[in-house]
Design a protein around this motif. Structure first.
Motif, PDB file in Angstrom:
ATOM      1  N   TYR A 173      43.866  38.974  31.784  1.00  0.00           N
ATOM      2  CA  TYR A 173      43.733  40.432  31.766  1.00  0.00           C
ATOM      3  C   TYR A 173      42.928  40.922  30.559  1.00  0.00           C
ATOM      4  N   THR A 175      43.362  40.914  27.328  1.00  0.00           N
ATOM      5  CA  THR A 175      43.941  41.509  26.126  1.00  0.00           C
ATOM      6  C   THR A 175      43.749  40.597  24.906  1.00  0.00           C
ATOM      7  N   THR A 204      54.668  48.489  36.660  1.00  0.00           N
ATOM      8  CA  THR A 204      53.228  48.613  36.399  1.00  0.00           C
ATOM      9  C   THR A 204      52.800  47.773  35.208  1.00  0.00           C
ATOM     10  N   THR A 222      49.704  48.940  32.846  1.00  0.00           N
ATOM     11  CA  THR A 222      48.395  49.356  33.372  1.00  0.00           C
ATOM     12  C   THR A 222      48.367  50.832  33.754  1.00  0.00           C
ATOM     13  N   GLU A 223      49.540  51.417  34.020  1.00  0.00           N
ATOM     14  CA  GLU A 223      49.551  52.822  34.399  1.00  0.00           C
ATOM     15  C   GLU A 223      49.116  53.715  33.229  1.00  0.00           C
ATOM     16  N   ARG A 225      47.653  52.057  30.270  1.00  0.00           N
ATOM     17  CA  ARG A 225      46.805  51.209  29.432  1.00  0.00           C
ATOM     18  C   ARG A 225      47.348  51.174  28.005  1.00  0.00           C
ATOM     19  N   GLU A 269      39.796  49.673  23.894  1.00  0.00           N
ATOM     20  CA  GLU A 269      40.196  50.646  24.923  1.00  0.00           C
ATOM     21  C   GLU A 269      39.644  52.032  24.579  1.00  0.00           C
ATOM     22  N   PRO A 276      43.349  54.460  32.679  1.00  0.00           N
ATOM     23  CA  PRO A 276      44.578  53.842  33.203  1.00  0.00           C
ATOM     24  C   PRO A 276      44.623  53.919  34.726  1.00  0.00           C
ATOM     25  N   LEU A 279      49.338  49.741  38.666  1.00  0.00           N
ATOM     26  CA  LEU A 279      49.177  48.366  39.141  1.00  0.00           C
ATOM     27  C   LEU A 279      49.532  48.293  40.625  1.00  0.00           C
ATOM     28  N   ASN A 306      49.632  39.280  41.168  1.00  0.00           N
ATOM     29  CA  ASN A 306      50.061  39.975  39.952  1.00  0.00           C
ATOM     30  C   ASN A 306      51.484  40.504  40.079  1.00  0.00           C
TER      31      ASN A 306
END
Lengths: 642, 175
Positions: A173, A175, A204, A222-223, A225, A269, A276, A279, A306
């Motif tokens: 992902y 990160t 999420t 992810t909703e 970020r 970001e 955002p 997910l 996922n």
């Protein structure tokens, strides 16, 4: 345009504005009743224990120093962005709304015990974070995780669950908390203190790291970020002086590196204004098996998912209706699938979360056996008397029901487009290959093919020259010999003069004279002889005075244009006809049963008369055939006046 | 008919000529002759140099195909019979270039009455179905027609053959 350029430069050299939310107002001490933190666990934020002489609690002065070190975050630092930190909003309920937060790029929230945040403040923080490029850095604790919980991830108190190490998702992902700009942290990081947290399952979030029990301790939500960590003192200096983050502004150990990478991710970001998005559980169903299957269980696997598998589903109607298969495994075995049966996994992060589906896989099943077999037809000698060769005369024996022999122009036919319309072919001086196959009329499939070469003589040679045919290279110490039989060993007849081959079928062999042995028979050759006419061509003569052409009929627009002197320029003719698209049409006359033209009396026949015979469809001339009496004959044979 | 000297028919519409024509000859041999030629010179007949034969559908039509320099006749639908065979033919097409526009209606028809055959397409159409032309007759044309033009057709009298010339060689045909 200039504004645009400056704007561009500004973004790349962007200073990252960080809001550090305090535990209580710095100017009010002792702690007022409207502070966010009333208990002993104070200082879990980037200003550490500033102004708090009573509790030597969690201290993030070293973590703060690393953020403000230009070697780490600065125009020439590891991450080329300067970080500025504003310490504010230590009073419960003091955040007035989203607009007040919008000047900031990143908001750091540590442990807030006691009052913490008002419900309205939590709403402002989440609404702010849902905007592109706005990152909440949440490092709450099991006894006080109001914002993490509001995002769907409550922190649970575990015990002695160190270390936290990376999951593959930290790389997939992007990160890279454990492998980012500040280097690798393969040893992992530790939580300090007796309360060591992990996250409840959410909908999420992508778990980026796990504790020793395999439970998620770092989440990418992810909703929003945002990255959430499950303990307030991953990056604090312990109040007993045994901190896990190194002293001073430099990055030196694994904890330092994860701390730096966490901010490097957050700055990325911000700079890229990442948007955002919730997910959606997904994945790809597939199989390793070679399709189509026949009488075999289907083995279906899942990749790239996922979320967890809660069941599988299958469809036999092209995906219109799906029936459940009870399994939560990422690999299932399904007995006796039908053709075009589809399978997909149903995915869900946790029971209250939305479900999603993997991409389905379609299994094909085909158990058809081709009755044409795997052996080519066996060819025998053809019956040949002329250049018209019936290829089917090479096929003997009785064929099974549903099987026919076909002749094609290519070795491996796929359909009837290459099939000969008739099995009688015209042997020509240029050799032509034909291929016999068995054809299964029920299952529409073919056997391997058997090749034959058909060739004629090259006029004026009366016989065919087998030695002129192309053939594969001779093995060492062998010669090419021809037999008149496919089974040479059963009394076959050697062809003594292959350069003068008559009508018939010929089989080539390599012959080793030293050891008196032969290869198997090669591709048979059918010779079908054509009779050669004695014809010739004669050059026109050019010596002498050419006669002009005085009469012309033209379709071209020549009126008044005499420069090219047509028709006189045409030589040696009574009349010149001229047209680009039309021809000369002689009389078209019907002929009767006795072979004479209808309507022209016999007495009026003149040698050299020519008509088109509409009855027999040929150009017919009143002339002599081979010195015989005059008669009406089709012009059919090329000849020579010698 | 009288001897015709240097006659050029440059045609914009169909022309019908009386049913019997003799060129360089005082009269035709008999009533069944549609077209015949003189017998005092070694000459043949030159076929039109057709550059596009796609519109020709009348069986029996004879052309010099200027696309491959061969003399051919339409034996049957879509079946051109090659009378040259030899592929080395050549012809001078320069005087029928693009500047010379073809008149679509141009046609000479030799028939018994009026204009009995308005359908058949051709530059010269022998329309009667009870007459025959007599080919120009030459003994050994390859020895006696000097510098023949491509597309020539004659009756070879020594050996009783049809002879056609593709611009390079004569080809000969017998029954």
């Amino acid at each position: 345009m200039i504004v645009g350029i400056f704007s561009c430069i500004t973004i790349h050299a962007q200073t990252i504005k960080v809001l550090n939310i305090l535990d209580y107002p710095l100017d009010i001490y002792p702690i007022s009743i409207d502070a966010r933190v009333n208990g002993p666990d104070r200082g879990y934020h980037l200003a550490g224990k500033l102004g708090d002489p009573y509790y030597d609690t969690a201290d993030m002065q070293d973590a703060r120093a690393k953020l403000l070190n230009p070697a780490n975050f600065g125009p020439t630092g590891t991450v080329p962005h300067t970080i500025t930190i504003t310490d504010d909003y230590g009073t419960y309920g003091s955040i007035p709304g989203v607009a007040a937060l919008n000047p900031y790029d990143i908001i750091f929230i540590g442990v807030k015990t006691g009052a913490g945040f008002s419900p309205a403040e939590v709403g402002y923080l989440l609404a702010w974070s849902k905007q592109p490029g706005k990152v909440l850095m949440l490092q709450e604790q099991s006894w006080g995780s109001p914002v993490s919980t509001a995002m769907g991830y409550q922190i649970i108190d575990g015990s002695n669950t160190n270390p936290t190490t990376a999951l593959p998702e930290d790389i997939s992902y992007g990160t890279k908390l454990f492998s980012g700009a500040f280097g690798d942290a393969s040893m992992g990081i530790d939580q300090w203190g007796a309360s060591q947290g992990y996250f409840t399952p959410g909908c999420t979030g992508i778990a980026l790291a796990k504790n020793a029990n395999g439970l998620a301790t770092v989440i990418l939500n992810t909703e929003y970020r945002d990255i959430l960590v499950a303990d307030g003192d991953f990056f604090t200096k312990s109040w007993v002086g045994n901190g896990l983050i190194s002293a001073g502004p430099s990055i030196t150990n694994d904890t330092d590196r994860v701390w730096g990478n966490l901010w490097a991710w957050a700055i990325n970001e911000v700079v890229n204004q990442v948007e955002p998005s919730p997910l959606v559980p997904t994945g790809i169903a597939y199989t390793d098996q070679t399709l189509p299957l026949c009488n075999t269980d289907a083995i279906i696997k899942l990749d790239g998912n996922n979320a967890s598998v809660i069941r599988w589903e299958t469809s036999t109607d092209g995906g219109t209706t799906w029936l459940p298969i009870t399994s939560t495994d990422i690999t299932i075995t399904y007995p006796n699938p039908v053709n075009n049966q589809q399978f997909r996994a149903v995915l869900q992060n946790s029971p209250s979360c939305p479900i999603g589906y993997s991409m389905p896989v379609t299994i094909t099943v085909n158990c058809t056996v081709c009755n044409a077999g795997t052996v080519a037809p066996v060819l025998t000698n053809a019956t040949v008397t002329s250049n018209m060769v019936d290829l089917n005369s090479m096929i003997t024996g009785t064929l099974p029901t549903g099987i026919t022999v076909q002749w094609h122009t290519i070795p491996n036919p796929l359909d009837n487009t290459t099939q000969l319309s008739g099995t009688t072919v015209n042997a020509t001086s240029t050799p032509v290959n034909y291929y016999a196959v068995f054809y299964d009329t029920v299952n529409n499939c073919y056997s391997p093919s058997a090749k034959v070469v058909v060739v004629s003589n090259v006029c004026p040679m009366a016989n065919a020259d087998l030695t002129a045919l192309l053939h594969s290279s001779l093995p060492a110490n062998t010669t090419l010999v021809w037999y008149k039989d496919a089974l040479r060993e059963n009394g076959g007849t050697l062809v003594t003069d292959p350069a003068m081959a008559g009508n018939g079928t010929y089989w080539p062999y390599f012959y080793d004279a030293d050891n008196t042995c032969y290869s198997p028979a090669g591709t048979p050759v059918i010779v079908g002889l054509t009779s050669c006419n004695n014809y010739c061509y004669k050059q026109g003569i050019t010596t002498g005075t050419a006669l002009g052409t005085k009469v012309g009929i033209t379709a071209l627009n020549r009126a008044g244009t005499q420069a090219d002197n047509w028709p006189m320029v045409r030589k040696g003719s009574w009349i010149a006809l001229e047209s680009k698209t039309k021809g000369f049409v002689p009389n078209r006359v019907a002929f009767d049963g006795s072979g004479n033209p209808v309507g022209i009396p016999v007495a009026n026949f003149v040698e050299g008369m020519i008509v088109y015979d509409t009855t027999n469809k040929c150009l017919k001339m009143y002339t002599s055939k081979d010195g015989g009496p005059l008669g009406w004959y089709c012009i059919s044979t090329q000849t020579c006046p010698d | 008919m009288k001897k015709i000297l240097l006659l050029i028919l440059s045609l914009f519409v169909g022309v019908a000529i009386k049913s019997q024509v003799a060129i360089s000859k005082s009269d035709v041999t008999n009533v069944s002759v549609s077209l015949e030629f003189g017998d005092n010179e070694n000459k043949g007949i030159i076929l039109p140099y057709v550059t596009d034969k796609t519109g020709i559908t009348e069986n029996g039509t004879i052309i010099y195909d200027a696309t491959d320099f061969k003399i051919k006749y339409l034996k049957d639908t879509n079946n051109w019979f090659d009378l040259s065979i030899d592929t080395t033919g050549v012809a001078d097409l320069s005087i029928q270039g693009d500047d010379k526009e073809e008149q679509p209606g141009a046609k000479v028809s030799i028939a018994l009455t009026g204009n009995p055959d308005s359908v058949t397409k051709g530059i010269l159409v022998l329309a009667d179905n009870d007459k025959a032309m007599i080919l120009p007759k030459v003994a050994s044309p390859h020895l006696n027609i000097i510098s023949p033009s491509a597309g020539m057709m004659v009756y070879e009298t020594d050996h009783k053959m049809l002879a056609v010339y593709n611009g390079t060689v004569w080809s000969f045909w017998k029954p």
